[in-house]
Scaffold this motif. Structure first.
Motif, PDB file in Angstrom:
ATOM      1  N   ALA A  49      49.858  27.810  22.500  1.00 14.64           N
ATOM      2  CA  ALA A  49      48.543  28.176  23.041  1.00 14.64           C
ATOM      3  C   ALA A  49      47.472  28.073  21.953  1.00 14.64           C
ATOM      4  N   SER A  50      47.839  28.490  20.764  1.00 17.16           N
ATOM      5  CA  SER A  50      46.900  28.450  19.648  1.00 17.16           C
ATOM      6  C   SER A  50      46.595  26.993  19.243  1.00 17.16           C
ATOM      7  N   ALA A  51      47.634  26.143  19.204  1.00 17.04           N
ATOM      8  CA  ALA A  51      47.433  24.724  18.886  1.00 17.04           C
ATOM      9  C   ALA A  51      46.586  24.053  19.972  1.00 17.04           C
ATOM     10  N   PHE A  52      46.814  24.449  21.221  1.00 10.36           N
ATOM     11  CA  PHE A  52      46.095  23.879  22.365  1.00 10.36           C
ATOM     12  C   PHE A  52      44.589  24.123  22.209  1.00 10.36           C
ATOM     13  N   LYS A  53      44.253  25.371  21.831  1.00 16.33           N
ATOM     14  CA  LYS A  53      42.845  25.722  21.657  1.00 16.33           C
ATOM     15  C   LYS A  53      42.244  24.974  20.467  1.00 16.33           C
ATOM     16  N   THR A  54      43.017  24.876  19.379  1.00 16.09           N
ATOM     17  CA  THR A  54      42.554  24.188  18.169  1.00 16.09           C
ATOM     18  C   THR A  54      42.282  22.706  18.443  1.00 16.09           C
ATOM     19  N   LEU A  55      43.194  22.075  19.177  1.00 16.63           N
ATOM     20  CA  LEU A  55      43.067  20.629  19.414  1.00 16.63           C
ATOM     21  C   LEU A  55      42.031  20.276  20.465  1.00 16.63           C
ATOM     22  N   PHE A  56      41.974  21.073  21.535  1.00 11.81           N
ATOM     23  CA  PHE A  56      41.147  20.664  22.686  1.00 11.81           C
ATOM     24  C   PHE A  56      40.001  21.617  23.014  1.00 11.81           C
ATOM     25  N   GLY A  57      39.922  22.754  22.299  1.00 13.88           N
ATOM     26  CA  GLY A  57      38.869  23.719  22.604  1.00 13.88           C
ATOM     27  C   GLY A  57      38.993  24.290  24.005  1.00 13.88           C
ATOM     28  N   ARG A  58      40.229  24.319  24.502  1.00 11.48           N
ATOM     29  CA  ARG A  58      40.461  24.832  25.858  1.00 11.48           C
ATOM     30  C   ARG A  58      41.515  25.927  25.809  1.00 11.48           C
ATOM     31  N   ASP A  59      41.476  26.802  26.814  1.00 11.86           N
ATOM     32  CA  ASP A  59      42.455  27.884  26.886  1.00 11.86           C
ATOM     33  C   ASP A  59      43.626  27.431  27.766  1.00 11.86           C
ATOM     34  N   LEU A  60      44.823  27.426  27.187  1.00 15.99           N
ATOM     35  CA  LEU A  60      46.000  26.933  27.908  1.00 15.99           C
ATOM     36  C   LEU A  60      46.256  27.714  29.198  1.00 15.99           C
ATOM     37  N   VAL A  61      46.144  29.033  29.123  1.00 18.36           N
ATOM     38  CA  VAL A  61      46.408  29.846  30.322  1.00 18.36           C
ATOM     39  C   VAL A  61      45.394  29.541  31.427  1.00 18.36           C
ATOM     40  N   ASP A  62      44.121  29.383  31.047  1.00 16.15           N
ATOM     41  CA  ASP A  62      43.099  29.024  32.049  1.00 16.15           C
ATOM     42  C   ASP A  62      43.418  27.681  32.691  1.00 16.15           C
ATOM     43  N   ASP A  63      43.860  26.732  31.874  1.00 19.18           N
ATOM     44  CA  ASP A  63      44.226  25.413  32.413  1.00 19.18           C
ATOM     45  C   ASP A  63      45.412  25.515  33.370  1.00 19.18           C
ATOM     46  N   LEU A  64      46.408  26.303  32.992  1.00 17.29           N
ATOM     47  CA  LEU A  64      47.576  26.485  33.871  1.00 17.29           C
ATOM     48  C   LEU A  64      47.129  27.090  35.207  1.00 17.29           C
ATOM     49  N   LYS A  65      46.229  28.083  35.119  1.00 18.16           N
ATOM     50  CA  LYS A  65      45.754  28.726  36.347  1.00 18.16           C
ATOM     51  C   LYS A  65      44.986  27.754  37.233  1.00 18.16           C
ATOM     52  N   SER A  66      44.235  26.854  36.629  1.00 12.59           N
ATOM     53  CA  SER A  66      43.444  25.950  37.479  1.00 12.59           C
ATOM     54  C   SER A  66      44.261  24.759  37.982  1.00 12.59           C
TER      55      SER A  66
END
Length: 316
Positions: A49-66
């Motif tokens: 989740a931390s790498a996801f935010k660092t690389l893409f500026g997005r929240d992994l959990v929010d993406d999973l929810k959408s």
């Protein structure tokens, strides 16, 4: 004794990239999402989740929810919740809004060790700026509330040498408070079951059987009712065997018409790194079928695939 362990070789960035690719653009590659999230342990998922935010500026959990829906979404989002927050979050939702989910309070507070309960209280305070005990007493009442408060103190005697004299005494007290009394002295049950050590209580249950001719569960069943009865029984079952208690919880979440998916998800996620192998063993022993077979029969789609991966195998 968990089914989910640290994945090796682990590369948080590569996993983050694979997840982003799986959810980017039209349609979602659910298979990739579930394979990655069920095969990494919770600490590794937090790194992803931390790498996801660092690389893409997005929240992994929010993406999973959408990107995901239904029970599959609930399961994936639950897997992403940090371990130490998991129980606190479940309790918060059990006492939030109209109506209290007594089942969740019972399951968590009856089965967690004193150290785990202390941790839950601390995390609850940090995360929600509220006192868990105050919240629970505000939403419950009677003897049910009193036993919850005793369990929340997390002051169960540590396991040590068992004093046979005290075993005999406690068994007699319980016998007099239940079977021998017109009406029931619930307080005695609450104090003894909520504060004595696990090894002491196992001996008390044996002694109780000798004195009364009944299993303690039978007495509780006859002498109490409602939420208090369910909580006392859960405490007794967890004293006897936590894995057996969760095997039974899982079995009844799927037995009969309809599935209690909230319970199924909560237990599978919360025990996957602790004792799910033992739970599977107890399940096979007590219900003449495997946990794997029951999940297979009772669920479907990506939700089923992910649960079966968490289950980690079939005990034929």
């Amino acid at each position: 004794r968990g089914t989910v362990t640290a994945f090796s070789p682990f590369d948080a960035r590569a996993d983050a990239e694979a997840l982003r690719k799986a959810m980017k653009g039209m349609g979602t590659d659910e298979e990739t999402v579930l394979k990655i999230l069920t095969s990494r342990n919770n600490a590794q998922r937090q790194e992803i989740a931390s790498a996801f935010k660092t690389l893409f500026g997005r929240d992994l959990v929010d993406d999973l929810k959408s990107e995901l829906t239904g029970k599959f979404e609930t399961l994936m989002v639950s897997l992403m919740r940090p371990t130490y927050i998991f129980d606190a979050h479940a309790l918060k939702h059990a006492i939030k809004g109209a109506g209290t989910n007594e089942k969740v309070l019972t399951e968590i507070l009856a089965s967690r060790t004193p150290a785990e309960v202390q941790n839950i209280k601390q995390v609850y305070l940090q995360e929600y700026e509220a006192n868990l005990e105050d919240k629970i007493t505000g939403e419950t009442s009677g003897y049910f509330q009193r036993l919850l408060v005793v369990l929340l103190q997390a002051n169960r005697d540590p396991d040590g040498r068992v004093d046979e004299g005290l075993v005999e005494q406690d068994a007699q007290v319980l016998f007099r408070a239940g079977e021998l009394k017109w009406g029931t002295d619930e307080e005695k049950f609450i104090t003894i079951l909520g504060t004595r050590s696990v090894s002491h209580l196992r001996r008390v249950f044996d002694k109780y059987m000798t004195i009364s001719g009944f299993q303690i569960e039978e007495t509780i069943d006859r002498e109490t009712s409602g939420d208090l009865e369910k909580l006392l029984l859960a405490v007794v079952k967890c004293i006897r065997s936590v894995p057996a208690y969760f095997a039974e919880t899982l079995y009844y979440s799927m037995k009969g018409a309809g599935t209690d998916d909230d319970t199924l998800i909560r237990v599978m996620v919360s025990r996957s790194e602790i004792d799910l192998l033992d739970i599977r063993q107890e399940f096979r022993k007590n219900f003449a079928k495997s946990l794997h077979q029951m999940i297979q029969k009772d669920t479907s789609g990506d939700y089923r695939k992910a649960l079966l991966l968490l289950c980690g195998g079939d005990d034929e």
